[in-house]
Motif scaffolding. Structure first.
Motif, mmCIF file in Angstrom:
data_model
loop_
_atom_site.group_PDB
_atom_site.id
_atom_site.type_symbol
_atom_site.label_atom_id
_atom_site.label_comp_id
_atom_site.label_asym_id
_atom_site.label_seq_id
_atom_site.Cartn_x
_atom_site.Cartn_y
_atom_site.Cartn_z
ATOM 1 N N GLU A 228 5.756 -3.702 -2.606
ATOM 2 C CA GLU A 228 6.601 -2.561 -2.249
ATOM 3 C C GLU A 228 6.317 -1.376 -3.173
ATOM 4 N N TYR A 229 6.135 -1.652 -4.447
ATOM 5 C CA TYR A 229 5.803 -0.577 -5.386
ATOM 6 C C TYR A 229 4.473 0.068 -5.005
ATOM 7 N N VAL A 230 3.508 -0.746 -4.636
ATOM 8 C CA VAL A 230 2.195 -0.234 -4.233
ATOM 9 C C VAL A 230 2.329 0.670 -3.016
ATOM 10 N N ILE A 231 3.079 0.217 -2.015
ATOM 11 C CA ILE A 231 3.223 0.978 -0.776
ATOM 12 C C ILE A 231 3.997 2.271 -1.009
ATOM 13 N N LEU A 232 5.048 2.211 -1.818
ATOM 14 C CA LEU A 232 5.815 3.420 -2.103
ATOM 15 C C LEU A 232 4.948 4.469 -2.803
ATOM 16 N N LYS A 233 4.092 3.999 -3.722
ATOM 17 C CA LYS A 233 3.188 4.930 -4.398
ATOM 18 C C LYS A 233 2.167 5.493 -3.418
ATOM 19 N N ALA A 234 1.677 4.658 -2.529
ATOM 20 C CA ALA A 234 0.722 5.124 -1.523
ATOM 21 C C ALA A 234 1.369 6.188 -0.624
ATOM 22 N N PHE B 59 -8.319 -3.420 4.185
ATOM 23 C CA PHE B 59 -7.185 -4.151 3.601
ATOM 24 C C PHE B 59 -6.030 -3.201 3.325
ATOM 25 N N PHE B 60 -6.338 -2.004 2.833
ATOM 26 C CA PHE B 60 -5.314 -1.002 2.559
ATOM 27 C C PHE B 60 -4.530 -0.667 3.828
ATOM 28 N N SER B 61 -5.275 -0.468 4.923
ATOM 29 C CA SER B 61 -4.634 -0.121 6.185
ATOM 30 C C SER B 61 -3.729 -1.247 6.695
ATOM 31 N N ARG B 62 -4.211 -2.494 6.574
ATOM 32 C CA ARG B 62 -3.413 -3.642 7.027
ATOM 33 C C ARG B 62 -2.153 -3.810 6.182
ATOM 34 N N LEU B 63 -2.323 -3.683 4.870
ATOM 35 C CA LEU B 63 -1.178 -3.841 3.965
ATOM 36 C C LEU B 63 -0.143 -2.742 4.207
ATOM 37 N N PHE B 64 -0.620 -1.539 4.380
ATOM 38 C CA PHE B 64 0.276 -0.405 4.600
ATOM 39 C C PHE B 64 1.064 -0.576 5.893
ATOM 40 N N LYS B 65 0.373 -0.996 6.935
ATOM 41 C CA LYS B 65 1.043 -1.171 8.227
ATOM 42 C C LYS B 65 2.037 -2.332 8.190
ATOM 43 N N LYS B 66 1.721 -3.374 7.438
ATOM 44 C CA LYS B 66 2.620 -4.526 7.326
ATOM 45 C C LYS B 66 3.967 -4.109 6.762
ATOM 46 N N TYR B 67 3.960 -3.157 5.821
ATOM 47 C CA TYR B 67 5.206 -2.766 5.148
ATOM 48 C C TYR B 67 5.877 -1.546 5.770
ATOM 49 N N THR B 68 5.150 -0.754 6.541
ATOM 50 C CA THR B 68 5.741 0.475 7.081
ATOM 51 C C THR B 68 5.772 0.516 8.610
ATOM 52 N N GLY B 69 4.938 -0.326 9.241
ATOM 53 C CA GLY B 69 4.846 -0.283 10.696
ATOM 54 C C GLY B 69 3.896 0.786 11.187
ATOM 55 N N LEU B 70 3.282 1.516 10.256
ATOM 56 C CA LEU B 70 2.350 2.581 10.601
ATOM 57 C C LEU B 70 1.057 2.425 9.803
#
Length: 289
Positions: free
Chosen positions: A239-245, A270-281
């Motif tokens: 979550e910290y990673v995604i919020l910073k992204a 991997f970045f795109s998959r991880l980001f979408k997993k946590y944000t839906g986008l």
């Protein structure tokens, strides 16, 4: 979550707004406002606010808290506080200070102040008690607004100490069944975990790393964080990673590849998959939102 991450600490706030003021304290006035975007705040210092009017729902480390008139909310350092998109529906006074402000000048163990400041607390007091606290607040504000001199540190430190002891007294007199002493071990682990994550999330994302730093087994750490926050430790790290992204996507000209490199994410896919997993986008979709 489609919100932004804003890190706040007392020094930054003071330098940004009132650089000539006492650097270890920042007073906040929250008024009912116009529509605001969903925002996550990472408080790097202690935050206490007194709700005077209206009501609002906050999520602190994703646990929901309802704030109503005459509510005292205590947010410890290194906790995430999130407000959903919408209009602020309350008026409040806030006190923002480093956790060691009082400890540097007093021994607060007798009143369990350190434990109180390391525990998320949200509780109601009587109208009379809130007015009594406001008297302390306004006198503190009056001293805070004065020019800094030789006597500023002891005066403000004493006032903050008295303010906190009064809150501790009010907490003790409520029917709240939880207590700082019994929660201290779990809360201490949780606070230390978030402190480590906020400093190391860019490079370290394994549970083993944080467990080793805290001299705990990964299982013990995972179980404790799940019990105190309702979410697994690994989810919080990501979550910290995604919020910073999110913050970098919205506030900088960095490419997605550069953001991935900055966050030590192995590749763009991997970045795109991880980001979408946590944000839906996807990152691209989020940038356009």
């Amino acid at each position: 979550m489609n919100d932004e991450l804003i890190k706040l600490n007392v020094n930054k706030a003071t330098q940004a707004v009132k650089p000539e003021k006492f650097k270890d304290l920042f007073l906040i006035h929250i008024e009912e406002s116009t529509n605001t975007a969903a925002t996550s705040y990472l408080f790097e210092d202690c935050f206490i606010f007194l709700c005077l009017e209206g009501n609002e729902t906050f999520f602190i480390n994703e646990k929901q808290y309802l704030v109503v008139p005459n509510t005292i909310l205590i947010v410890p350092p290194s906790y995430l506080i999130r407000k959903s998109e919408g209009i602020y529906q309350f008026k409040a006074k806030g006190v923002f200070f480093p956790i060691d402000l009082v400890a540097k000048h007093f021994n607060g163990k007798e009143y369990n102040l350190t434990e109180m400041l390391r525990t998320v607390s949200c509780f109601e007091v009587s109208y009379e008690n809130m007015n009594e606290l406001l008297e302390f607040y306004y006198f503190l504000e009056k001293q805070y607004e004065k020019a800094v001199n030789t006597y500023t540190t002891p005066i403000i430190s004493n006032l903050v100490f008295t303010f906190l002891v009064k809150i501790r007294e009010m907490y003790s007199s409520t029917n709240n069944t939880s207590n700082f002493e019994s929660k201290s071990r779990k809360i201490s682990i949780t606070e230390r975990f978030f402190d480590l994550v906020s400093s190391n999330y860019k490079n370290e994302r394994t549970l083993m790393f944080y467990a080793d730093k805290m001299c705990l087994s990964p299982k013990h750490l995972s179980t404790t964080i799940k019990k105190t926050t309702g979410r697994p430790a690994l989810i919080w790290i990501n979550e910290y990673v995604i919020l910073k992204a999110k913050y970098l996507i919205k506030t900088t000209d960095m490419s997605f590849s550069e953001i991935g490199d900055y966050l030590n994410i192995p590749n763009q896919s991997f970045f795109s998959r991880l980001f979408k997993k946590y944000t839906g986008l996807t990152p691209k979709e989020y940038a356009k939102s």
